[in-house]
Design a protein around this motif. Structure first.
Motif, PDB file in Angstrom:
ATOM      1  N   ARG A 198       3.857  35.947   2.420  1.00 41.89           N
ATOM      2  CA  ARG A 198       4.701  34.976   1.708  1.00 41.89           C
ATOM      3  C   ARG A 198       6.083  35.553   1.407  1.00 41.89           C
ATOM      4  N   ASP A 254       7.707  30.103   2.582  1.00 36.70           N
ATOM      5  CA  ASP A 254       6.711  29.049   2.420  1.00 36.70           C
ATOM      6  C   ASP A 254       6.139  28.653   3.775  1.00 36.70           C
ATOM      7  N   LEU A 255       4.868  28.924   3.989  1.00 30.86           N
ATOM      8  CA  LEU A 255       4.244  28.572   5.263  1.00 30.86           C
ATOM      9  C   LEU A 255       4.049  27.071   5.437  1.00 30.86           C
ATOM     10  N   GLU A 256       4.265  26.299   4.386  1.00 30.58           N
ATOM     11  CA  GLU A 256       4.157  24.846   4.503  1.00 30.58           C
ATOM     12  C   GLU A 256       5.348  24.243   5.242  1.00 30.58           C
ATOM     13  N   ARG A 257       6.425  25.024   5.375  1.00 30.25           N
ATOM     14  CA  ARG A 257       7.550  24.537   6.179  1.00 30.25           C
ATOM     15  C   ARG A 257       7.116  24.489   7.633  1.00 30.25           C
ATOM     16  N   GLU A 258       7.731  23.626   8.401  1.00 33.90           N
ATOM     17  CA  GLU A 258       7.317  23.426   9.784  1.00 33.90           C
ATOM     18  C   GLU A 258       7.590  24.643  10.668  1.00 33.90           C
ATOM     19  N   ILE A 268       0.746  30.234  10.244  1.00 31.43           N
ATOM     20  CA  ILE A 268      -0.429  29.885   9.446  1.00 31.43           C
ATOM     21  C   ILE A 268      -1.188  31.161   9.104  1.00 31.43           C
TER      22      ILE A 268
END
Length: 112
Positions: A82, A87-91, A95
């Motif tokens: 992290r 932020d791994l939620e960004r495209e 993962i």
């Protein structure tokens, strides 16, 4: 024992991540080059062509597999990811996921 899988799409950050692991006492992992299935599609649709142009310069990923003894070690490794990757939620960043390991052979832990 817990397996932590990390797939890094932003390979330009790979060396920084390895350095961050070392700074935090994480030294053991298996690393291999990988490619996402979406990068292998060869169709004529406009969306696929556009996606191919975006991925042209970075079609490969780095995949890291770690076997960690405790949840605390997993969290320490995930926090390293992290910090470096954001932020791994960004495209299209990457993962990470875990799986329990109930049996293994041939692993020798290196104690510092």
């Amino acid at each position: 024992m817990i397996a932590l899988f990390i797939v890094i799409n932003r390979t330009e950050l790979f060396e920084n991540l390895i350095d961050k692991f070392h700074e935090n006492g994480i030294y053991s992992a298996t690393i291999f080059d990988s490619i996402g299935m979406a990068s292998t599609y060869q169709t004529e649709s406009m969306l696929t062509s556009f996606r191919g142009m975006l991925n042209k310069f970075r079609p490969f990923n780095k995949t890291i597999l770690m076997l960690l003894p405790t949840e605390e070690e997993v969290e320490k490794a995930k926090n390293c990811v992290r910090e470096v990757m954001g932020d791994l939620e960004r495209e299209n960043i990457g993962i990470m996921f875990t799986m329990p390991v109930t049996s293994f052979e041939g692993i020798r832990r290196i104690d510092s």
